[in-house]
Design a protein around this motif. Structure first.
Motif, PDB file in Angstrom:
ATOM      1  N   THR A   1      71.207  42.499 122.438  1.00 17.91           N
ATOM      2  CA  THR A   1      70.873  43.471 121.393  1.00 17.91           C
ATOM      3  C   THR A   1      70.905  44.904 121.919  1.00 17.91           C
ATOM      4  O   THR A   1      71.102  45.837 121.141  1.00 17.91           O
ATOM      5  CB  THR A   1      69.492  43.174 120.783  1.00 17.91           C
ATOM      6  OG1 THR A   1      68.489  43.237 121.805  1.00 17.91           O
ATOM      7  CG2 THR A   1      69.463  41.802 120.124  1.00 17.91           C
ATOM      8  N   ASP A   2      70.716  45.089 123.227  1.00 21.22           N
ATOM      9  CA  ASP A   2      70.764  46.455 123.760  1.00 21.22           C
ATOM     10  C   ASP A   2      72.178  47.011 123.753  1.00 21.22           C
ATOM     11  O   ASP A   2      72.375  48.226 123.799  1.00 21.22           O
ATOM     12  CB  ASP A   2      70.156  46.519 125.166  1.00 21.22           C
ATOM     13  CG  ASP A   2      70.921  45.684 126.187  1.00 21.22           C
ATOM     14  OD1 ASP A   2      71.491  44.647 125.798  1.00 21.22           O
ATOM     15  OD2 ASP A   2      70.949  46.067 127.377  1.00 21.22           O
ATOM     16  N   ILE A   3      73.172  46.123 123.675  1.00 22.50           N
ATOM     17  CA  ILE A   3      74.571  46.552 123.651  1.00 22.50           C
ATOM     18  C   ILE A   3      75.165  46.423 122.250  1.00 22.50           C
ATOM     19  O   ILE A   3      75.822  47.336 121.749  1.00 22.50           O
ATOM     20  CB  ILE A   3      75.413  45.725 124.644  1.00 22.50           C
ATOM     21  CG1 ILE A   3      74.980  46.039 126.082  1.00 22.50           C
ATOM     22  CG2 ILE A   3      76.907  46.004 124.465  1.00 22.50           C
ATOM     23  CD1 ILE A   3      75.694  45.216 127.130  1.00 22.50           C
ATOM     24  N   GLU A   4      74.908  45.291 121.602  1.00 17.98           N
ATOM     25  CA  GLU A   4      75.538  44.995 120.318  1.00 17.98           C
ATOM     26  C   GLU A   4      74.691  45.365 119.112  1.00 17.98           C
ATOM     27  O   GLU A   4      75.173  45.329 117.979  1.00 17.98           O
ATOM     28  CB  GLU A   4      75.886  43.505 120.249  1.00 17.98           C
ATOM     29  CG  GLU A   4      76.816  43.028 121.351  1.00 17.98           C
ATOM     30  CD  GLU A   4      77.012  41.521 121.332  1.00 17.98           C
ATOM     31  OE1 GLU A   4      77.200  40.959 120.230  1.00 17.98           O
ATOM     32  OE2 GLU A   4      76.967  40.910 122.419  1.00 17.98           O
ATOM     33  N   GLY A   5      73.431  45.703 119.324  1.00 12.35           N
ATOM     34  CA  GLY A   5      72.533  45.877 118.191  1.00 12.35           C
ATOM     35  C   GLY A   5      72.162  44.507 117.636  1.00 12.35           C
ATOM     36  O   GLY A   5      72.127  43.516 118.365  1.00 12.35           O
TER      37      GLY A   5
ATOM     38  N   ALA B   1      74.339  32.457 124.255  1.00  9.95           N
ATOM     39  CA  ALA B   1      72.957  32.839 124.516  1.00  9.95           C
ATOM     40  C   ALA B   1      72.760  34.273 124.041  1.00  9.95           C
ATOM     41  O   ALA B   1      73.651  35.110 124.199  1.00  9.95           O
ATOM     42  CB  ALA B   1      72.628  32.737 125.999  1.00  9.95           C
ATOM     43  N   VAL B   2      71.610  34.531 123.447  1.00  8.01           N
ATOM     44  CA  VAL B   2      71.281  35.882 122.989  1.00  8.01           C
ATOM     45  C   VAL B   2      70.098  36.396 123.790  1.00  8.01           C
ATOM     46  O   VAL B   2      69.087  35.696 123.949  1.00  8.01           O
ATOM     47  CB  VAL B   2      70.968  35.900 121.483  1.00  8.01           C
ATOM     48  CG1 VAL B   2      70.513  37.298 121.057  1.00  8.01           C
ATOM     49  CG2 VAL B   2      72.190  35.471 120.672  1.00  8.01           C
ATOM     50  N   ILE B   3      70.248  37.611 124.302  1.00  5.85           N
ATOM     51  CA  ILE B   3      69.174  38.272 125.027  1.00  5.85           C
ATOM     52  C   ILE B   3      68.719  39.461 124.201  1.00  5.85           C
ATOM     53  O   ILE B   3      69.515  40.351 123.872  1.00  5.85           O
ATOM     54  CB  ILE B   3      69.642  38.741 126.414  1.00  5.85           C
ATOM     55  CG1 ILE B   3      69.978  37.518 127.288  1.00  5.85           C
ATOM     56  CG2 ILE B   3      68.578  39.602 127.088  1.00  5.85           C
ATOM     57  CD1 ILE B   3      70.605  37.869 128.624  1.00  5.85           C
ATOM     58  N   SER B   4      67.450  39.472 123.828  1.00  8.85           N
ATOM     59  CA  SER B   4      66.879  40.557 123.040  1.00  8.85           C
ATOM     60  C   SER B   4      66.141  41.503 123.968  1.00  8.85           C
ATOM     61  O   SER B   4      65.136  41.132 124.578  1.00  8.85           O
ATOM     62  CB  SER B   4      65.929  39.990 121.976  1.00  8.85           C
ATOM     63  OG  SER B   4      65.437  41.002 121.146  1.00  8.85           O
TER      64      SER B   4
ATOM     65  N   PHE C   1      64.915  28.314 120.730  1.00  7.70           N
ATOM     66  CA  PHE C   1      64.235  29.600 120.853  1.00  7.70           C
ATOM     67  C   PHE C   1      63.112  29.465 121.869  1.00  7.70           C
ATOM     68  O   PHE C   1      62.166  28.702 121.661  1.00  7.70           O
ATOM     69  CB  PHE C   1      63.687  30.036 119.496  1.00  7.70           C
ATOM     70  CG  PHE C   1      64.763  30.210 118.451  1.00  7.70           C
ATOM     71  CD1 PHE C   1      65.318  31.451 118.205  1.00  7.70           C
ATOM     72  CD2 PHE C   1      65.221  29.116 117.726  1.00  7.70           C
ATOM     73  CE1 PHE C   1      66.310  31.604 117.254  1.00  7.70           C
ATOM     74  CE2 PHE C   1      66.221  29.254 116.774  1.00  7.70           C
ATOM     75  CZ  PHE C   1      66.770  30.504 116.539  1.00  7.70           C
ATOM     76  N   MET C   2      63.197  30.264 122.945  1.00  3.92           N
ATOM     77  CA  MET C   2      62.322  30.058 124.098  1.00  3.92           C
ATOM     78  C   MET C   2      61.161  31.035 124.212  1.00  3.92           C
ATOM     79  O   MET C   2      60.380  30.935 125.159  1.00  3.92           O
ATOM     80  CB  MET C   2      63.161  30.128 125.384  1.00  3.92           C
ATOM     81  CG  MET C   2      64.153  28.994 125.525  1.00  3.92           C
ATOM     82  SD  MET C   2      63.348  27.372 125.655  1.00  3.92           S
ATOM     83  CE  MET C   2      62.474  27.564 127.200  1.00  3.92           C
ATOM     84  N   GLY C   3      61.025  31.970 123.277  1.00  5.85           N
ATOM     85  CA  GLY C   3      59.958  32.952 123.436  1.00  5.85           C
ATOM     86  C   GLY C   3      60.099  33.661 124.767  1.00  5.85           C
ATOM     87  O   GLY C   3      61.191  34.097 125.137  1.00  5.85           O
TER      88      GLY C   3
ATOM     89  N   LYS D   1      68.194  31.278 122.520  1.00 13.62           N
ATOM     90  CA  LYS D   1      67.528  32.573 122.612  1.00 13.62           C
ATOM     91  C   LYS D   1      66.882  32.583 123.979  1.00 13.62           C
ATOM     92  O   LYS D   1      65.889  31.934 124.224  1.00 13.62           O
ATOM     93  CB  LYS D   1      66.472  32.739 121.503  1.00 13.62           C
ATOM     94  CG  LYS D   1      66.077  34.190 121.198  1.00 13.62           C
ATOM     95  CD  LYS D   1      65.412  34.925 122.355  1.00 13.62           C
ATOM     96  CE  LYS D   1      64.030  34.347 122.633  1.00 13.62           C
ATOM     97  NZ  LYS D   1      63.333  35.164 123.730  1.00 13.62           N
ATOM     98  N   ALA D   2      67.490  33.313 124.911  1.00 12.73           N
ATOM     99  CA  ALA D   2      67.057  33.281 126.302  1.00 12.73           C
ATOM    100  C   ALA D   2      65.611  33.724 126.443  1.00 12.73           C
ATOM    101  O   ALA D   2      65.160  34.657 125.778  1.00 12.73           O
ATOM    102  CB  ALA D   2      67.964  34.159 127.158  1.00 12.73           C
ATOM    103  N   GLY D   3      64.897  33.063 127.331  1.00 16.03           N
ATOM    104  CA  GLY D   3      63.496  33.360 127.542  1.00 16.03           C
ATOM    105  C   GLY D   3      63.270  34.704 128.219  1.00 16.03           C
ATOM    106  O   GLY D   3      64.053  35.146 129.059  1.00 16.03           O
ATOM    107  N   HIS D   4      62.191  35.368 127.814  1.00 17.20           N
ATOM    108  CA  HIS D   4      61.689  36.577 128.472  1.00 17.20           C
ATOM    109  C   HIS D   4      62.748  37.667 128.624  1.00 17.20           C
ATOM    110  O   HIS D   4      62.876  38.294 129.678  1.00 17.20           O
ATOM    111  CB  HIS D   4      61.089  36.226 129.835  1.00 17.20           C
ATOM    112  CG  HIS D   4      60.089  37.223 130.314  1.00 17.20           C
ATOM    113  ND1 HIS D   4      59.529  37.153 131.574  1.00 17.20           N
ATOM    114  CD2 HIS D   4      59.561  38.335 129.732  1.00 17.20           C
ATOM    115  CE1 HIS D   4      58.693  38.167 131.747  1.00 17.20           C
ATOM    116  NE2 HIS D   4      58.704  38.899 130.623  1.00 17.20           N
TER     117      HIS D   4
END
Length: 284
Positions: free
Chosen positions: A274-278, A243-246, A194-196, A220-223
């Motif tokens: 999360t913008d696509i998959e929730g 990789a997950v992008i929030s 988790f990269m914050g 958890k991709a950074g930024h």
């Protein structure tokens, strides 16, 4: 239509009407119930970060989204059976990470340990969100919660899993993204990193400091997938499968960057957004 079939259809219709009057989204929530294995929930909080890690009925929350997300986060946690957070990690003082924690989440659950970055007096944030966070943590401490500064090399137990603090390696102060608490969770040979909001300079320092010890199955991709993060050198060393992008739908920052998506593709990394998959749930 015979009488029995008509009666059955009528009862089914009445049941559907009664369900429609209630909040029943939990019936269709694909997230697993707590109790076994390592599961990571990337809760959709729009343009912000919030991740729930569960291991054997133990729970850690990393960030809480922007102020206004706290209600959604609290509801999600309760549906997952969370009664107590063993750890709450605030990666850095930006409101899209710390806001939900400061304005409700930390008040809603008992917390075993709070972990946050340490700042020198001259670099201590003076925002309303950060001051609210400190107030919330102060109340928890009065109730018996431990408060820890993030120190590289510190290892904590989370049920049968464990997590290690990898960063920040040093204080930045000018760019709070680079003061992000970086966490690597391990369980039975699997790992999640988790990269914050850490950017390229931090990623390069991590590669130099840890090398192949950065390798993880999940990143958890950074930024929020910004082009300031997820550089080639770092992705090559971490080598995640997923990789997950929030990030928020149609956000004004252009997250995620097309460059980052292309880099991930070149390394064969499956990207979840999360913008696509929730809300994204990953089983490790």
């Amino acid at each position: 239509m015979n009488k029995k079939r008509f009666t059955a259809l009528l009862l089914a219709f009445v049941l559907l009407l009664s369900l429609a009057a209630c909040d029943v989204s939990w019936l269709f929530d694909p997230s697993p119930a707590p109790g076994g294995g390592l599961v990571v929930h990337f809760i959709d909080v729009g343009q912000g970060d919030c991740a729930l890690i569960e291991a054997g009925g133990r729970f850690m929350l990393i960030d809480g989204g922007e102020r206004g997300s706290e209600g959604k986060v609290i509801k999600y946690l309760r549906r997952r059976g969370v009664e107590r957070l063993d750890y709450a990690v605030a990666t850095h003082p930006h409101s899209d990470h710390m806001g939900g924690l400061a304005y409700g989440v930390l008040e809603a659950f008992p917390v075993g340990t709070v972990i946050a970055p340490r700042f020198s007096p001259e670099n201590t944030p003076t925002t309303q969100t950060y001051e609210k966070f400190l107030d919330a943590v102060g109340k928890l401490i009065a109730q018996g919660t431990a408060a820890k500064y993030a120190r590289p090399g510190d290892v904590y137990a989370l049920g049968e899993a464990r997590f290690t603090i990898l960063g920040p390696l040093k204080e930045d102060g000018r760019n709070y993204n680079n003061d992000s608490v970086i966490v690597r969770v391990e369980w039975q040979g699997k790992a999640a990193l988790f990269m914050g909001d850490a950017e390229k300079t931090v990623e390069n320092a991590l590669v130099k400091e840890y090398g192949e010890a950065l390798r993880s199955d999940l990143l958890k991709a950074g930024h929020h997938g910004s082009k300031t993060s997820s550089n080639d050198n770092f992705l090559f060393m971490a080598r995640p499968k997923d990789a997950v992008i929030s990030c928020g739908v149609g956000n004004s920052y252009g997250h995620p960057s097309a460059e980052v998506l292309e880099r991930c593709k070149s390394y064969g990394i499956a990207v979840h957004r999360t913008d696509i998959e929730g809300t994204v749930v990953i089983y490790l």
